[in-house]
Design a protein around this motif. Structure first.
Motif, short mmCIF file in Angstrom:
data_model
loop_
_atom_site.label_atom_id
_atom_site.label_comp_id
_atom_site.label_asym_id
_atom_site.label_seq_id
_atom_site.Cartn_x
_atom_site.Cartn_y
_atom_site.Cartn_z
N THR A 1 0.83 -1.19 0.00
CA THR A 1 0.00 0.00 0.00
C THR A 1 0.87 1.25 0.00
OG1 THR A 1 -0.15 0.09 2.42
CG2 THR A 1 -1.88 -1.13 1.25
N VAL A 2 0.27 2.36 -0.42
CA VAL A 2 0.96 3.65 -0.46
C VAL A 2 0.30 4.56 0.57
CG1 VAL A 2 1.52 5.66 -1.86
CG2 VAL A 2 1.51 3.38 -2.90
N SER A 3 1.03 4.89 1.62
CA SER A 3 0.47 5.76 2.65
C SER A 3 0.90 7.20 2.43
CB SER A 3 0.94 5.30 4.04
OG SER A 3 2.23 5.80 4.33
N GLU A 4 0.29 8.09 3.18
CA GLU A 4 0.61 9.51 3.08
C GLU A 4 2.02 9.81 3.54
OE1 GLU A 4 -3.85 9.09 3.87
OE2 GLU A 4 -2.00 8.19 4.60
N LEU A 5 2.67 8.87 4.20
CA LEU A 5 4.04 9.08 4.68
C LEU A 5 5.07 8.92 3.57
CD1 LEU A 5 3.87 7.16 8.09
CD2 LEU A 5 3.61 9.63 7.67
N LEU A 6 4.66 8.33 2.45
CA LEU A 6 5.60 8.18 1.33
C LEU A 6 5.89 9.55 0.74
CD1 LEU A 6 7.08 6.09 -0.52
CD2 LEU A 6 5.11 6.32 -2.07
N PRO A 7 7.15 9.95 0.66
CA PRO A 7 7.46 11.29 0.14
C PRO A 7 7.03 11.42 -1.32
CG PRO A 7 9.36 10.34 1.28
CD PRO A 7 8.36 9.24 1.12
N PRO A 8 6.53 12.58 -1.71
CA PRO A 8 6.18 12.80 -3.11
C PRO A 8 7.41 12.67 -4.02
CG PRO A 8 5.16 14.47 -1.73
CD PRO A 8 6.12 13.73 -0.86
N ALA A 9 7.19 12.14 -5.20
CA ALA A 9 8.25 12.04 -6.21
C ALA A 9 7.60 12.20 -7.58
CB ALA A 9 8.98 10.71 -6.10
#
Length: 419
Positions: free
Chosen positions: A221-229
């Motif tokens: 899953t992709v959470s909001e904690l993953l830094p934008p790229a």
């Protein structure tokens, strides 16, 4: 209930009176039927302004004098009026939210360069809330400020954006950056003049970039904690807009949150001229109504989110009593393949065919907007803090979408356009 529609630039104090429909001296009598002979109010520029009762009738109070909390901020009693301004309210997600808020008996002001289709307005005017349509561009900060000063909303939802494909990015990259970044800064600047007003910035899961290729994604899953790229100009502009909005929150103590919407489809989606990548579902539905054949490059599986769920999620964030986070993913509950939707279309429209194997003689005519499947968005934060759970799975969404398409003539015609 008929919507209140102000046309042209003369709708705010400080400009010629839009109610009387002509210029005149301060204090002259408004001759509009129903005005009761009330005098137009003088303004600071010496021009006629709308009688106050003509503006006040577009605002309905909910629990006047009460206060509420949201996004970790306590909102003033003045901001407790149940009025929301939605920039980009004539677009896909904006119109979906406007519909939801009106159904919930809230008053809504659409601030957009374009009007919704007439058929949509006719439908919306029958909903319990009160609709006001204000023509305006987020690049015109003064006009946006006048709108906020006039209607004094408790919530401003910023959804105005240009969503380009690669061809549009090449054709006019400056437009993408101006609207998506400068427009957001204008919104923040005007919003900070109204302390306590809630601001919801609609962003995109595109800020995460090509997640399928990222090596820093842990789990499925992709959470909001993953830094934008971000990779595309659109995603770059949305990431910059997010960061600008959240910096305004820190600098000025503003009540701002960001909602990252996943891959949406459903009612009110159409080709608006500023939203190039249409959903796979709309492209499939167009071909189905045309009795044509759809050829997908492959069978893409995603956690698609139905537009009614997006609107419900945004409404839940708006009404949440206290949010401890500032950024929220909005997506569907589970991933399912595009072929499942196409299969249901084939049963509904017998002349429609589809397949997932293009050939040299029959190339793909559906753009999947991505070469690989990505992990699903983690929406547990949205569930835990705002209490939102998606209602529309594949079956529910398909049934509702087909019924909706058959109800509205504008969209029936839009479906017959070439894909």
């Amino acid at each position: 209930m008929a919507p209140i529609v102000f046309r042209g630039p003369s709708i705010f104090p400080g400009q010629p009176c839009a109610v009387a429909g002509r210029g005149g001296e301060n204090g002259s009598i408004c001759d509009r039927p129903g005005s009761g002979g009330r005098r137009c109010l003088p303004c600071r520029h010496g021009m006629r302004a709308p009688p106050q009762n003509e503006i006040d009738r577009s605002v309905k109070l909910r629990n006047p004098g009460a206060s509420k909390e949201g996004a970790g901020h306590r909102v003033s009693a003045e901001a407790s009026k149940s009025v929301s301004v939605v920039t980009g309210g004539s677009g896909f997600i904006g119109l979906s939210l406007v519909e939801r808020l009106l159904q919930d008996r809230e008053d809504v002001v659409i601030f957009d360069r374009s009007r919704p289709p007439a058929e949509a307005v006719a439908y919306l005017e029958g909903l319990p809330g009160k609709l006001t349509i204000v023509p305006g561009d987020v690049l015109d900060a003064a006009r946006l400020g006048q709108c906020i000063d006039t209607f004094k909303p408790s919530c401003l939802v910023h959804g105005a954006a240009v969503t380009p494909n690669m061809q549009s990015e090449r054709r006019d990259p400056a437009l993408v950056l101006n609207v998506n970044v400068t427009g957001t800064v204008n919104v923040m600047e005007q919003a900070r003049r109204r302390p306590g007003m809630q601001v919801i910035c609609i962003s995109s899961s595109g800020v995460y970039g090509d997640v399928a290729q990222r090596r820093d994604v842990v789990g499925d899953t992709v959470s909001e904690l993953l830094p934008p790229a971000p990779t595309s100009l659109y995603a770059i502009s949305k990431a910059a807009a997010e960061q600008a909005a959240l910096r305004y929150r820190e600098l000025f103590g503003m009540n701002i949150i960001v909602a990252r919407v996943g891959v949406a489809f459903g009612p009110w989606e159409r080709d608006t001229g500023v939203r190039d990548p249409l959903s796979v579902h709309l492209m499939l539905a167009r071909l189905a109504r045309q009795g044509a054949r759809a050829i997908l490059p492959r069978d893409l599986s995603k956690d698609w989110v139905y537009s009614r769920d997006v609107a419900a999620a945004l409404a839940a964030l708006k009404r949440a009593s206290l949010l401890s986070s500032t950024t929220f993913n909005i997506s569907g509950a589970a991933a399912w393949p595009a072929s499942d939707f196409a299969r249901r279309l084939a049963s509904e429209f017998p002349s429609f065919e589809y397949r997932c194997r293009p050939t040299a003689e029959a190339p793909a005519n559906i753009d999947l907007h991505g070469a690989k499947d990505r992990p699903v968005l983690d929406i547990s934060r949205l569930r835990d803090e705002a209490g939102f759970v998606p209602r529309y799975g594949l079956d529910e969404a398909f049934t509702d979408y087909v019924a909706w398409m058959r109800r509205f003539e504008h969209w029936k015609q839009n479906m017959m356009l070439s894909s």
